[in-house]
Design a protein around this motif. Structure first.
Motif, PDB file in Angstrom:
ATOM      1  N   HIS A   4       3.621   5.113  13.948  1.00  0.00           N
ATOM      2  CA  HIS A   4       2.799   4.578  12.860  1.00  0.00           C
ATOM      3  C   HIS A   4       3.605   3.624  11.979  1.00  0.00           C
ATOM      4  N   PRO A   5       2.915   2.735  11.255  1.00  0.00           N
ATOM      5  CA  PRO A   5       3.597   1.928  10.245  1.00  0.00           C
ATOM      6  C   PRO A   5       4.020   2.785   9.066  1.00  0.00           C
ATOM      7  N   VAL A   6       5.164   2.452   8.484  1.00  0.00           N
ATOM      8  CA  VAL A   6       5.701   3.224   7.357  1.00  0.00           C
ATOM      9  C   VAL A   6       5.546   2.464   6.053  1.00  0.00           C
ATOM     10  N   VAL A   7       5.908   1.203   6.042  1.00  0.00           N
ATOM     11  CA  VAL A   7       5.774   0.385   4.833  1.00  0.00           C
ATOM     12  C   VAL A   7       5.638  -1.076   5.251  1.00  0.00           C
ATOM     13  N   GLN A   8       4.807  -1.815   4.520  1.00  0.00           N
ATOM     14  CA  GLN A   8       4.633  -3.241   4.756  1.00  0.00           C
ATOM     15  C   GLN A   8       4.800  -4.000   3.445  1.00  0.00           C
ATOM     16  N   VAL A   9       5.569  -5.090   3.495  1.00  0.00           N
ATOM     17  CA  VAL A   9       5.606  -6.061   2.410  1.00  0.00           C
ATOM     18  C   VAL A   9       4.868  -7.286   2.931  1.00  0.00           C
ATOM     19  N   ARG A  10       3.825  -7.713   2.225  1.00  0.00           N
ATOM     20  CA  ARG A  10       2.934  -8.703   2.802  1.00  0.00           C
ATOM     21  C   ARG A  10       2.330  -9.609   1.730  1.00  0.00           C
ATOM     22  N   LEU A  11       1.923 -10.784   2.165  1.00  0.00           N
ATOM     23  CA  LEU A  11       1.168 -11.681   1.309  1.00  0.00           C
ATOM     24  C   LEU A  11      -0.307 -11.411   1.515  1.00  0.00           C
ATOM     25  N   ASN A  12      -0.946 -10.849   0.512  1.00  0.00           N
ATOM     26  CA  ASN A  12      -2.404 -10.783   0.423  1.00  0.00           C
ATOM     27  C   ASN A  12      -2.780 -11.812  -0.640  1.00  0.00           C
ATOM     28  N   TYR A  13      -2.930 -13.037  -0.208  1.00  0.00           N
ATOM     29  CA  TYR A  13      -3.005 -14.167  -1.124  1.00  0.00           C
ATOM     30  C   TYR A  13      -4.014 -13.919  -2.245  1.00  0.00           C
TER      31      TYR A  13
ATOM     32  N   ARG B  99      -9.098 -15.225   6.249  1.00  0.00           N
ATOM     33  CA  ARG B  99      -8.346 -13.995   5.950  1.00  0.00           C
ATOM     34  C   ARG B  99      -6.888 -14.359   5.679  1.00  0.00           C
ATOM     35  N   LYS B 100      -6.556 -14.519   4.426  1.00  0.00           N
ATOM     36  CA  LYS B 100      -5.261 -15.070   4.004  1.00  0.00           C
ATOM     37  C   LYS B 100      -4.242 -13.961   3.782  1.00  0.00           C
ATOM     38  N   GLU B 101      -3.835 -13.325   4.883  1.00  0.00           N
ATOM     39  CA  GLU B 101      -2.916 -12.199   4.787  1.00  0.00           C
ATOM     40  C   GLU B 101      -1.876 -12.277   5.907  1.00  0.00           C
ATOM     41  N   ILE B 102      -0.600 -12.063   5.545  1.00  0.00           N
ATOM     42  CA  ILE B 102       0.503 -12.028   6.507  1.00  0.00           C
ATOM     43  C   ILE B 102       1.478 -10.939   6.092  1.00  0.00           C
ATOM     44  N   VAL B 103       1.869 -10.093   7.035  1.00  0.00           N
ATOM     45  CA  VAL B 103       2.955  -9.144   6.815  1.00  0.00           C
ATOM     46  C   VAL B 103       4.267  -9.856   7.134  1.00  0.00           C
ATOM     47  N   GLY B 104       5.187  -9.876   6.141  1.00  0.00           N
ATOM     48  CA  GLY B 104       6.447 -10.575   6.314  1.00  0.00           C
ATOM     49  C   GLY B 104       7.633  -9.675   6.583  1.00  0.00           C
ATOM     50  N   ALA B 105       7.521  -8.385   6.222  1.00  0.00           N
ATOM     51  CA  ALA B 105       8.614  -7.434   6.449  1.00  0.00           C
ATOM     52  C   ALA B 105       8.012  -6.038   6.497  1.00  0.00           C
TER      53      ALA B 105
END
Length: 231
Positions: free
Chosen positions: A132-141, A119-125
């Motif tokens: 609740h979460p509002v916004v995610q910037v993430r690597l979904n490779y 599962r090649k995914e990381i939230v970086g910011a």
């Protein structure tokens, strides 16, 4: 295991010989606005590292300074905070603020360096509220994507075919109930959101666990700089 042993040996050498090149994370990044959420010990209750202890905290291989950056590493068997599904080592902003008052900005210079096998995914910011979460910037490779609130799992591609190790500058600004997301100075998305008790997070929120990956699988993010401002 080899990475863990090497990091612990380096840390011991720095401690016992007072080598000045062995900086603490707080000597590389301004950690004063943050609390560190951790993924250790495995299968235990992960502690938060708060100020002033964070100023002198280092814990290879999870969180340590390495030259001009701080490494954030999470293993698939990392501890998970209550209410979450995934392990993390993240800087969580201490302050809380409103989307309709002031201008709130986080700028983080970072690089995604390693990913687990499955599962090649990381939230970086990201931005969260108290509920609740509002916004995610993430690597979904292989893509850097944006997940805004209410997207129903739908994402917006910000960077296609990201190469591991490439340094990015991610900026999230909130003003007048609008969220603006920039990559390397270019505006990529703006959308409306109204909320309170908001805060920024950055580091490594690894989107896997033992349901998907083996315990020795890990993700790493290098953070070169992070600033949070409120005007």
């Amino acid at each position: 295991m080899k990475v863990q042993v090497i990091c612990l040996v380096v840390l011991a050498i720095c401690y016992y010989t007072s080598i000045t090149l062995c900086a603490l994370p707080a000597q590389v990044l301004d950690l004063k606005p943050f609390i560190l959420q951790t993924p250790f010990p495995p299968h235990g209750h992960p502690p938060d590292i708060r100020q002033p202890g964070l100023e002198t905290f280092s814990h290879p291989p999870y969180f340590y300074a390495d030259g001009d950056h701080v490494a954030f590493t999470v293993y698939a068997n990392g501890s998970i905070i209550p209410g979450a599904d995934w392990p993390r080592i993240e800087l969580m902003e201490s302050a809380r603020w409103k989307s309709y008052e002031g201008i709130h900005t986080m700028v983080v210079k970072h690089a995604y360096k390693a990913l687990p096998e499955k599962r090649k995914e990381i939230v970086g910011a990201q931005i969260l509220s108290s509920t609740h979460p509002v916004v995610q910037v993430r690597l979904n490779y292989p893509n850097i994507v944006l997940y805004p609130i209410g997207s129903g799992g739908h994402s917006l591609v910000l960077v296609r075919d990201y190469k591991l190790g490439t340094i990015l500058t991610t900026q999230i600004t909130v003003q007048s109930n609008k969220i603006h997301v920039y990559i390397d100075g270019q505006l990529k998305s703006s959308f409306s959101y109204t909320g309170e008790d908001l805060y920024f997070k950055t580091g490594n929120y690894l989107q896997t666990n033992l349901k998907y990956d083996l315990p020795d699988q890990f993700g790493t993010v290098w953070v070169y700089n992070v600033t949070v401002t409120h005007q």
